[in-house]
Design a protein around this motif. Structure first.
Motif, PDB file in Angstrom:
ATOM      1  N   ALA A   1      11.341   4.672  -2.490  1.00 56.25           N
ATOM      2  CA  ALA A   1      12.781   4.407  -2.400  1.00 56.25           C
ATOM      3  C   ALA A   1      13.469   5.473  -1.542  1.00 56.25           C
ATOM      4  N   LYS A   2      13.022   6.726  -1.699  1.00 53.30           N
ATOM      5  CA  LYS A   2      13.593   7.810  -0.893  1.00 53.30           C
ATOM      6  C   LYS A   2      13.322   7.569   0.587  1.00 53.30           C
ATOM      7  N   PHE A   3      12.130   7.138   0.881  1.00 56.16           N
ATOM      8  CA  PHE A   3      11.761   6.873   2.271  1.00 56.16           C
ATOM      9  C   PHE A   3      12.573   5.713   2.843  1.00 56.16           C
ATOM     10  N   VAL A   4      12.638   4.621   2.115  1.00 51.43           N
ATOM     11  CA  VAL A   4      13.342   3.435   2.606  1.00 51.43           C
ATOM     12  C   VAL A   4      14.831   3.713   2.774  1.00 51.43           C
ATOM     13  N   ASN A   5      15.397   4.499   1.863  1.00 46.62           N
ATOM     14  CA  ASN A   5      16.834   4.779   1.917  1.00 46.62           C
ATOM     15  C   ASN A   5      17.193   5.907   2.879  1.00 46.62           C
ATOM     16  N   SER A   6      16.181   6.418   3.578  1.00 50.40           N
ATOM     17  CA  SER A   6      16.461   7.498   4.527  1.00 50.40           C
ATOM     18  C   SER A   6      17.210   6.995   5.759  1.00 50.40           C
ATOM     19  N   ARG A   7      17.234   5.691   5.940  1.00 52.88           N
ATOM     20  CA  ARG A   7      17.980   5.078   7.033  1.00 52.88           C
ATOM     21  C   ARG A   7      18.720   3.845   6.518  1.00 52.88           C
ATOM     22  N   PRO A   8      19.816   3.494   7.163  1.00 52.87           N
ATOM     23  CA  PRO A   8      20.486   2.230   6.801  1.00 52.87           C
ATOM     24  C   PRO A   8      19.527   1.050   7.032  1.00 52.87           C
ATOM     25  N   ARG A   9      19.648   0.046   6.197  1.00 48.42           N
ATOM     26  CA  ARG A   9      18.720  -1.085   6.270  1.00 48.42           C
ATOM     27  C   ARG A   9      18.708  -1.748   7.638  1.00 48.42           C
ATOM     28  N   GLU A  10      19.877  -1.858   8.285  1.00 48.49           N
ATOM     29  CA  GLU A  10      19.947  -2.552   9.567  1.00 48.49           C
ATOM     30  C   GLU A  10      19.253  -1.784  10.700  1.00 48.49           C
ATOM     31  N   GLU A  11      18.953  -0.507  10.467  1.00 50.26           N
ATOM     32  CA  GLU A  11      18.283   0.277  11.507  1.00 50.26           C
ATOM     33  C   GLU A  11      16.766   0.086  11.494  1.00 50.26           C
ATOM     34  N   TRP A  12      16.262  -0.367  10.364  1.00 50.34           N
ATOM     35  CA  TRP A  12      14.804  -0.468  10.266  1.00 50.34           C
ATOM     36  C   TRP A  12      14.271  -1.622  11.121  1.00 50.34           C
TER      37      TRP A  12
ATOM     38  N   LEU B   1       0.829  -1.202   0.000  1.00 50.91           N
ATOM     39  CA  LEU B   1       0.000   0.000   0.000  1.00 50.91           C
ATOM     40  C   LEU B   1       0.865   1.254   0.000  1.00 50.91           C
ATOM     41  N   ALA B   2       1.959   1.231   0.775  1.00 54.66           N
ATOM     42  CA  ALA B   2       2.865   2.382   0.816  1.00 54.66           C
ATOM     43  C   ALA B   2       3.490   2.636  -0.553  1.00 54.66           C
ATOM     44  N   LEU B   3       3.820   1.558  -1.265  1.00 52.08           N
ATOM     45  CA  LEU B   3       4.392   1.697  -2.607  1.00 52.08           C
ATOM     46  C   LEU B   3       3.376   2.303  -3.563  1.00 52.08           C
ATOM     47  N   GLU B   4       2.110   1.919  -3.431  1.00 53.22           N
ATOM     48  CA  GLU B   4       1.054   2.483  -4.269  1.00 53.22           C
ATOM     49  C   GLU B   4       0.844   3.968  -3.970  1.00 53.22           C
ATOM     50  N   VAL B   5       0.865   4.315  -2.690  1.00 58.27           N
ATOM     51  CA  VAL B   5       0.604   5.700  -2.292  1.00 58.27           C
ATOM     52  C   VAL B   5       1.780   6.609  -2.645  1.00 58.27           C
ATOM     53  N   LEU B   6       2.997   6.153  -2.369  1.00 65.06           N
ATOM     54  CA  LEU B   6       4.191   6.999  -2.557  1.00 65.06           C
ATOM     55  C   LEU B   6       4.744   6.944  -3.983  1.00 65.06           C
ATOM     56  N   GLY B   7       4.544   5.820  -4.636  1.00 66.21           N
ATOM     57  CA  GLY B   7       5.205   5.630  -5.924  1.00 66.21           C
ATOM     58  C   GLY B   7       6.625   5.123  -5.693  1.00 66.21           C
ATOM     59  N   HIS B   8       7.223   4.578  -6.716  1.00 66.38           N
ATOM     60  CA  HIS B   8       8.540   3.948  -6.578  1.00 66.38           C
ATOM     61  C   HIS B   8       9.606   4.946  -6.119  1.00 66.38           C
ATOM     62  N   ARG B   9       9.572   6.138  -6.662  1.00 68.04           N
ATOM     63  CA  ARG B   9      10.619   7.116  -6.369  1.00 68.04           C
ATOM     64  C   ARG B   9      10.570   7.565  -4.907  1.00 68.04           C
ATOM     65  N   GLN B  10       9.392   8.006  -4.460  1.00 65.45           N
ATOM     66  CA  GLN B  10       9.270   8.458  -3.072  1.00 65.45           C
ATOM     67  C   GLN B  10       9.424   7.295  -2.076  1.00 65.45           C
TER      68      GLN B  10
END
Length: 218
Positions: free
Chosen positions: A165-176, A154-163
């Motif tokens: 990806a920006k959201f997910v990459n806002s933190r290192p993967r191990e922090e999530w 649902l988040a991917l549908e709402v944000l779109g791929h670009r936003q």
């Protein structure tokens, strides 16, 4: 010495006394026979009551013995049933816990219903808390995983791929973590002005389920 035997000995002594008095002509025959008959009747009644008591006691003892055997048998059967049920529960939980691409809202609801019915069943039968915790925890993990996967889609549908990806990459993967993802996604979508009613309901569903184990309507 039992009370019954004590009374019989006293009566035997009284009969001996009456006999002595009769021979010494200190007691008339009619009185002797009357008292003797009375004591014999009393002795017979005491013996009869004692027999009845012993019969009832023997019957009670046999009944209690049967109850003890029955309870022991029930305990053994219940222990066996618990072992078999534990094996069945573990096998079911293993199946339920397997990730599945075909997981749907309906299958999740069925697993939650199974969890609730099984917990009620285990409570009635007095199963160990560890088994009940295992049922609740592992089913809840399956539901939580499904909700998080649904949230991601649902988040991917709402944000779109670009936003997205920006959201997910806002933190290192191990922090999530899942909790951090939920919190940060809400903040990010509200700041970006893209929060939608379905996304807000999904976030609320996850929080409510993680807190109480209750799945709100979709």
């Amino acid at each position: 010495m039992s009370l019954t035997l004590y009374l019989l000995l006293i009566n035997a002594g009284l009969i001996a006394l009456f006999t002595t008095l009769l021979f010494k002509k200190r007691m008339r025959n009619v009185v002797f026979f009357s008292l003797t008959a009375l004591l014999i009747t009393f002795d017979f009644a005491v013996i009869s009551l004692d027999k009845i008591y012993l019969l009832h006691k023997a019957e009670d003892d046999r009944f209690l013995e049967k109850i003890a055997h029955y309870e022991a048998g029930i305990a053994q059967q219940l222990a066996l049933y618990r072992r078999l049920t534990s094996v069945q529960i573990e096998a079911t939980l293993t199946t339920i816990s397997q990730p599945s691409a075909s997981e749907t809202e309906q299958t999740i609801q069925q697993k939650i219903q199974w969890r609730d019915e099984m917990l009620d069943h285990l409570n009635v039968l007095g199963f160990d808390q560890s088994i009940k915790n295992s049922v609740q925890t592992r089913v809840n993990e399956v539901v939580h995983r499904f909700l998080m996967e649904s949230l991601n889609k649902l988040a991917l549908e709402v944000l779109g791929h670009r936003q997205y990806a920006k959201f997910v990459n806002s933190r290192p993967r191990e922090e999530w973590s899942d909790g951090l993802f939920v919190t940060e996604l809400e903040v990010f979508t509200k700041q970006a002005g893209v929060m939608t009613a379905p996304l807000e309901r999904m976030l609320n569903r996850i929080r409510t389920f993680d807190q109480s184990g209750t799945l709100l309507p979709k």
